[in-house]
Motif scaffolding. Sequence first.
Motif, PDB file in Angstrom:
ATOM      1  N   GLN A   1      -3.603   2.002  -2.730  1.00 38.19           N
ATOM      2  CA  GLN A   1      -4.526   3.616  -2.603  1.00 38.19           C
ATOM      3  C   GLN A   1      -5.897   3.117  -2.480  1.00 38.19           C
ATOM      4  N   SER A   2      -6.671   4.302  -2.413  1.00 37.82           N
ATOM      5  CA  SER A   2      -8.147   4.049  -1.972  1.00 37.82           C
ATOM      6  C   SER A   2      -8.856   3.383  -3.167  1.00 37.82           C
TER       7      SER A   2
ATOM      8  N   GLY B   1     -10.096  10.655   7.153  1.00 35.56           N
ATOM      9  CA  GLY B   1      -9.250  11.182   5.998  1.00 35.56           C
ATOM     10  C   GLY B   1      -8.999  10.351   4.671  1.00 35.56           C
ATOM     11  N   GLU B   2      -9.742   9.118   4.552  1.00 31.09           N
ATOM     12  CA  GLU B   2      -9.539   8.394   3.398  1.00 31.09           C
ATOM     13  C   GLU B   2     -10.711   8.281   2.567  1.00 31.09           C
ATOM     14  N   GLU B   3     -10.571   8.821   1.300  1.00 28.58           N
ATOM     15  CA  GLU B   3     -11.778   8.981   0.245  1.00 28.58           C
ATOM     16  C   GLU B   3     -11.475   7.885  -0.653  1.00 28.58           C
ATOM     17  N   ASN B   4     -12.928   8.046  -1.321  1.00 27.03           N
ATOM     18  CA  ASN B   4     -12.973   7.227  -2.612  1.00 27.03           C
ATOM     19  C   ASN B   4     -12.581   5.522  -2.576  1.00 27.03           C
ATOM     20  N   VAL B   5     -12.839   5.098  -1.191  1.00 31.69           N
ATOM     21  CA  VAL B   5     -12.898   3.658  -1.227  1.00 31.69           C
ATOM     22  C   VAL B   5     -14.164   2.831  -1.861  1.00 31.69           C
ATOM     23  N   ARG B   6     -14.308   2.144  -2.771  1.00 33.61           N
ATOM     24  CA  ARG B   6     -15.200   1.662  -2.982  1.00 33.61           C
ATOM     25  C   ARG B   6     -16.353   0.688  -2.357  1.00 33.61           C
ATOM     26  N   GLN B   7     -17.542   0.902  -2.615  1.00 37.51           N
ATOM     27  CA  GLN B   7     -18.576  -0.059  -1.756  1.00 37.51           C
ATOM     28  C   GLN B   7     -19.544  -0.669  -2.855  1.00 37.51           C
ATOM     29  N   CYS B   8     -19.883  -1.916  -2.504  1.00 39.51           N
ATOM     30  CA  CYS B   8     -20.824  -2.326  -3.562  1.00 39.51           C
ATOM     31  C   CYS B   8     -21.305  -3.628  -2.540  1.00 39.51           C
ATOM     32  N   ILE B   9     -22.744  -4.038  -3.205  1.00 41.54           N
ATOM     33  CA  ILE B   9     -23.452  -5.423  -2.650  1.00 41.54           C
ATOM     34  C   ILE B   9     -23.333  -6.493  -3.646  1.00 41.54           C
TER      35      ILE B   9
ATOM     36  N   TYR C   1      -2.998   3.919   5.250  1.00 38.76           N
ATOM     37  CA  TYR C   1      -1.669   4.842   5.820  1.00 38.76           C
ATOM     38  C   TYR C   1      -0.421   4.175   5.608  1.00 38.76           C
ATOM     39  N   GLU C   2      -0.592   3.028   6.020  1.00 41.27           N
ATOM     40  CA  GLU C   2       0.903   2.043   5.961  1.00 41.27           C
ATOM     41  C   GLU C   2       1.103   1.989   4.505  1.00 41.27           C
ATOM     42  N   GLY C   3       0.039   2.167   3.479  1.00 40.74           N
ATOM     43  CA  GLY C   3       0.450   1.867   2.307  1.00 40.74           C
ATOM     44  C   GLY C   3       0.925   2.842   1.436  1.00 40.74           C
ATOM     45  N   LEU C   4       1.630   3.913   1.973  1.00 43.57           N
ATOM     46  CA  LEU C   4       2.305   4.877   1.231  1.00 43.57           C
ATOM     47  C   LEU C   4       3.538   4.393   0.456  1.00 43.57           C
TER      48      LEU C   4
END
Length: 742
Positions: A254-255, A279-287, A246-249
């Motif tokens: 970006q996500s 409201g934040e989509e497409n943030v990557r996850q991994c292990i 949100y602050e990163g606009l």
Amino acid sequence: MDSKQKSHQEEMEYLKKTLAFINHEIEKEECSLAEKKSDLIAARKEMYENTVHVSTDFESLIDVNLYLSQVHNQISTFNPLHLKKLNKMKNSPYFGRFDFIEQGYSEKERIYIGLHNLMDKNTGEAYVYDWRAPISSVFYRFEPGKATYDTPTGISQGDVSLKRQYLIRNSELKYYFDCSVRITDDILQEVLSRNTSAKMKHIIETIQKEQDVIIRDKDHELLIVQGVAGGGKTSIALHRIAFLLYEGLDSKLQSNDVIIISPNTVFSRYISSVLPELGEENVRQCIFDELVFDAFKGRFGEETRDMQLETLIHSRTKTGGDLRHQSIAFKGSKIFKQILDRLLWYYAHRIIVFDDIYYNGEILATRQELKTRFLNNEMGIPMAKQLKRIESKLLETFHPLQKKRLQRLEKIVENHKEHELEIKSFSRLLAIKQAKAFRERIQKFMLVDYGQLYELLFNSPGLLVKLAHGLELPENIEEIVSSTRQNLRSGQVHYEDYTPLLYLKLKIEGNDLFSEIKHVVIDEAQDYFPLQYEVFKLLYKNAAYTVLGDIHQTMEKTMDRSVYDDICEIFNKPKSAKLSLDKGYRSTYEINTFTQKLLSEGGKQNYCSIERHGEEPLVLYQETRESMDKAIIEEIAKYTEQGYESIAVICKTQAEAEKVYCRLQKSVQITQIKPQGGEVIKGAVVIPSYMAKGLEFDVVIVYDVNKENYASDFDKKLLYIACTRALHRLIIYYQGARSPLI
């Protein structure tokens, strides 16, 4: 009408007004999306009808490209995300309010706080402020009285005259009340007393002051949070990501610039809905397993972290168990990192033997020139890239010389026209053969393989000890070296070897895969060794970090807060901070009191439990395995009837979980959660202790805590993890002699 009635009427009118605006915006958005969808269909139809479908004609391709550009523009404007946000807000537009008079002004503002901003663009009226907005921090941090908040132009000051909370569900105001600095216990108790769900939910209604400080921190490139079990570490980290986006606009965050590293795939799926809810989509996850398997591309074995833990648990009473523990600790240590760095130096200075490079009797570079060029690496270029540059330079010299020689052959053709084809064919074959031979000669010393280098460390007698001069090695280092040598020769690569192999690969070959990543969240920080943090540093060179852990939930090693000092030293960020969360919100007071007793005397922690009371944990004896299974089946039926939606039967290991599942599923609806591809669902589940970390369940039933099954310090950690998963009820069963740990 008294003041209380008047206030209630005002609140009802404001909710009605807000909902009317939301409904109006939904109508507008639906009409707009319908028009855009219609335009998109029309554009596609027009492209299909007015362009050729297959063509090699350049002008036709230009026409197709113009239509494609038009369609692309139509697609880019078709974004249903705003409508999705409005529909969510319709259910519960806001959850908090404070009245604020900014310093220098006399007019009071009513600031309503909700999931997203809601503003009338025509009038500029703000109905609701996003919980992440700078002014919203006042709600989380201050009671009525003086208050401040950060703005892009500096700190703004003012006075809070009222602070109020609401419970709105399905567009209806259930109740509201005024509160002070803490998000009041009434709302918090209401939220905490709910049954848990199959997915982690957002906590914007109940964020506490100390949590808000972590969420809104923008000053530190490395933020480390030590938190007690049930303290909300992961949830806070996810809300922190939502805030930074949100602050990163303005900062262009970006996500897809963010990655979350989770302990296992089950947990990764469990938390997957929080950011989309915010409201934040497409943030990557991994292990971590995925990182190494992607890097090795199937070259080495496929032992996972879960498989390693299973082996460690089962090997406790077997010969070789201690050796495996010690090997794991050594290969993840700072000392082993130093040995690997010395190995790289040793390979560069002692192992690589350069040859004189010549062509057609002419020296292109002497071995000493090549070695000097290779070692003169002030820019710190990775070894493989440095060798590749030298190879390219040699080829740049070789090709002109080869070309001249072939030109001489072509002159021969002029005097032997009758053999022109044969000579040209011969010259082409000669050129190919010469180039191949030249490359092969170079690549004898130009190719360096990280896997072979790792094998060299253990296969060369005395090399590891030689490289460790001045360093403290484990007493059984010879056994570790011998065991690793045998494993590597037989093609067995253990999980603990993955990290040093990946470290060598990254140091030798370099890494540009994740240059776009600007922020990394590392959850369950205590599960990683120093060498793994060195790998993270190499993978995400340009990133800031949020690191979350609980030293009391460490499994295979002993740990204290010094681990966080090691992390600070490794990442070496100019601005870093270490914070603590000492209040547990997950479990009842009675469960928290019980689980604190499971910690060893040396591992006691500052801990404050939420004052939410429930039944005392039960420790129940059963004479046989059959009677224990029957009792658990009855417990599942009882708690399901009472309305509890998630019930976990937690076994010590995956092997035990599989057996228990096979027996229970004949009599009750139950799901087994497996390491790979498993997912938490509503209802009753069977899960191994180590995989339950980070999860929570309404009811936890711990299976067979007898003196054989739970005896060591390692077992005590697994038992602590299992018991701290419970929100409302904790039941421990055992047969035979009761474990001395409880």
